[in-house]
Design a protein around this motif. Structure first.
Motif, PDB file in Angstrom:
ATOM      1  N   THR A 267      -1.248  10.227   9.877  1.00 13.66           N
ATOM      2  CA  THR A 267      -1.467   8.870  10.378  1.00 13.66           C
ATOM      3  C   THR A 267      -2.608   8.880  11.391  1.00 13.66           C
ATOM      4  OG1 THR A 267       0.842   8.189  10.052  1.00 13.66           O
ATOM      5  CG2 THR A 267      -0.447   6.963  11.678  1.00 13.66           C
ATOM      6  N   VAL A 287      -8.150  -2.819   6.989  1.00 10.23           N
ATOM      7  CA  VAL A 287      -6.990  -2.299   7.716  1.00 10.23           C
ATOM      8  C   VAL A 287      -7.263  -2.262   9.217  1.00 10.23           C
ATOM      9  CG1 VAL A 287      -5.500  -0.282   8.051  1.00 10.23           C
ATOM     10  CG2 VAL A 287      -6.160  -0.975   5.742  1.00 10.23           C
ATOM     11  N   SER A 294      -4.823  -0.675  15.033  1.00  7.08           N
ATOM     12  CA  SER A 294      -4.152  -0.640  13.734  1.00  7.08           C
ATOM     13  C   SER A 294      -3.691   0.771  13.408  1.00  7.08           C
ATOM     14  CB  SER A 294      -5.097  -1.130  12.634  1.00  7.08           C
ATOM     15  OG  SER A 294      -5.566  -2.423  12.903  1.00  7.08           O
ATOM     16  N   THR A 295      -2.695   0.838  12.538  1.00 10.72           N
ATOM     17  CA  THR A 295      -2.202   2.113  12.019  1.00 10.72           C
ATOM     18  C   THR A 295      -2.795   2.336  10.634  1.00 10.72           C
ATOM     19  OG1 THR A 295      -0.135   1.975  13.263  1.00 10.72           O
ATOM     20  CG2 THR A 295      -0.159   3.418  11.335  1.00 10.72           C
ATOM     21  N   ARG A 299       0.701   4.062   3.590  1.00  7.80           N
ATOM     22  CA  ARG A 299       1.442   2.805   3.451  1.00  7.80           C
ATOM     23  C   ARG A 299       0.551   1.607   3.754  1.00  7.80           C
ATOM     24  NH1 ARG A 299       3.600  -0.516   6.898  1.00  7.80           N
ATOM     25  NH2 ARG A 299       3.262   0.925   8.644  1.00  7.80           N
ATOM     26  N   THR A 300      -0.156   1.643   4.893  1.00  7.79           N
ATOM     27  CA  THR A 300      -0.989   0.495   5.249  1.00  7.79           C
ATOM     28  C   THR A 300      -2.168   0.338   4.293  1.00  7.79           C
ATOM     29  OG1 THR A 300      -2.239   1.860   6.829  1.00  7.79           O
ATOM     30  CG2 THR A 300      -0.337   0.639   7.674  1.00  7.79           C
ATOM     31  N   GLU A 303      -0.924  -1.301   1.028  1.00  9.34           N
ATOM     32  CA  GLU A 303      -0.628  -2.721   1.205  1.00  9.34           C
ATOM     33  C   GLU A 303      -1.862  -3.573   0.929  1.00  9.34           C
ATOM     34  OE1 GLU A 303       0.871  -3.100   5.134  1.00  9.34           O
ATOM     35  OE2 GLU A 303       2.871  -2.327   4.645  1.00  9.34           O
ATOM     36  N   HIS A 304      -3.050  -3.008   1.150  1.00  7.87           N
ATOM     37  CA  HIS A 304      -4.293  -3.734   0.896  1.00  7.87           C
ATOM     38  C   HIS A 304      -4.872  -3.416  -0.481  1.00  7.87           C
ATOM     39  CE1 HIS A 304      -4.046  -4.156   5.276  1.00  7.87           C
ATOM     40  NE2 HIS A 304      -4.862  -5.170   5.150  1.00  7.87           N
TER      41      HIS A 304
END
Length: 428
Positions: A267, A287, A294-295, A299-300, A303-304
């Protein structure tokens, strides 16, 4: 005392002319890559002939040198700027060229003492030291900032403010970190190459560490190659070719090695605000461009864009492949648990290196009477840093599992070829 061999005398004959040539070749390659990348980024439009000095400053930062930004906008205005980023495409180019030049005369040297190798390294260090001083003194410039339209333009005209931005180098720190960079490059070149090791205890260390270190470096280079292919496809199919080539020529390893750690499950945290000369890939920009920090992880990203899961697929394929190469190149007597441990250490060290050199901190801003620091395209911030401890731990766990699996898969190959036994005979 060990008698001097013909190969040792050949190494010793690599004197000052060859050392200067090695350093000049490395510098020429770094300057060329930096110049092309900055040209593609549009840096030739910088005022007051700043382009050449910016190229030199880029090379200084690539070897760990200290470049300090400063600004001046008169008594009614404030400027702020800071930059901490390594252009790793330039760094990697210099490391490959200088490392190759250093290893070339050592290729056929038999197992022997450290004297000829140390003398050859010292000869390279002397012209490198002089080059660092010259680069540090040349990487200094100040130029005017163009304020185009809007409230800030009116205020700067009203108060006679001419904003300027400059950069300079800290010569002692540049020399110190530049010499440490060279030492790291030469030591790593010895560690991962197939040049014969030193006798005695160093030979045992070389025998244990070399296969895993070589495989880890190969893994890093494989990610760079894949990133280059992806960048070229992007440039050919989606436009903005100049911007894409700028990223490839200045920050390809930054992005490729970030992708490696993200694929492993690490991360990062960061933030993007305002415009920057070098664009981020669209998904990263999405992101990171938020009001708060932001992380950044799988996962993040997914999502995009669901295609981000390919980072995990790449890690699942390439990391065990590197572990397999480690096992094939190791002596046959090394048990699987030793392979797992050595590869875990190598992959954890690679993740730590990526976390340290991949950090980015860049910001700039201009305000007149408190106006302008929050908009008008005259302020910006780019931050990126990892959760280093967890990233190293995750990489070590991947290394243990992949190393054990790679060792088991390599057993039939090692039995059939006898590679391990030949290696053990050569290094005794």
């Amino acid at each position: 005392m060990r008698p001097t061999t013909v190969a040792d005398r050949a190494v010793s004959r690599h004197g000052w002319v060859q050392a200067v040539a090695a350093v000049l070749a490395g510098l020429a390659a770094m300057l060329a890559v930096a110049a092309l990348g900055l040209w593609a980024a549009g840096a030739t439009r910088l005022p007051d002939g700043a382009f050449a000095r910016v190229v030199v400053a880029t090379v200084v930062t690539a070897v760990g040198g200290s470049v300090e930004l400063s600004g001046n906008a008169g008594v009614f205005a404030q400027t702020r700027a800071g930059l901490a980023v390594l252009p790793l495409s330039v760094t990697l180019t210099g490391a490959l060229v200088i490392g190759w030049a250093f290893l070339r005369p050592l290729r056929h040297r038999p197992v022997g003492g450290a004297g000829p190798s140390a003398g050859w390294a010292a000869r390279i260090a002397v012209p490198w030291l002089l080059a660092l001083i010259g680069l540090a003194l040349a990487a200094r410039h100040t130029f005017a900032v163009d304020v185009r339209g809007g409230t800030l333009s009116d205020l700067t005209g009203l108060f006679g403010v001419t904003p300027t931005l400059g950069f300079t180098t800290n010569v002692p720190l540049t020399v110190l970190f530049g010499l440490l960079w060279l030492a790291g490059v030469l030591l790593l070149a010895l560690l991962v190459s197939r040049a014969p090791p030193l006798p005695g205890r160093p030979a045992r260390f070389w025998e244990a560490a070399r296969p895993a270190a070589s495989a880890a470096v190969t893994l890093l280079l494989a990610y760079v190659v894949l990133g280059a292919v992806a960048g070229l496809v992007t440039a050919a199919t989606r436009g903005h070719a100049a911007q894409t080539f700028a990223v490839l020529l200045l920050g390809l390893p930054n992005l490729a090695w970030l992708a490696l750690t993200l694929g492993l499950g690490a991360t990062w945290h960061g933030r993007v605000d305002g415009p920057f000369g070098l664009p981020l890939p669209h998904i990263l920009d999405e992101v990171l461009r938020t009001p708060d920090v932001s992380t950044l992880n799988l996962r993040t990203l997914t999502e995009h864009d669901g295609r981000a899961w390919w980072l995990l697929v790449a890690a699942v394929v390439l990391v065990p492949a590197a572990a397999f190469v480690t096992a094939v190149r190791s002596p046959a007597r090394v048990p699987p648990r030793r392979h797992a441990l050595s590869f875990a250490v190598a992959l954890a060290a690679a993740a730590a290196m990526i976390g340290l050199v991949g950090r980015i901190s860049a910001h700039y801003g201009l305000s007149v009477l408190g106006i302008g620091d929050l908009g008008g395209g005259l302020s910006g911030e780019l931050l990126l840093w990892p959760e280093l401890g967890p990233a190293v731990g995750i990489a070590a766990l991947w290394g243990l599992v992949a190393g054990f699996l790679g060792s088991l898969l390599a057993l039939p190959v090692r039995r059939r070829t006898g590679t391990g036994r030949e290696h053990g005979t050569r290094t005794r």
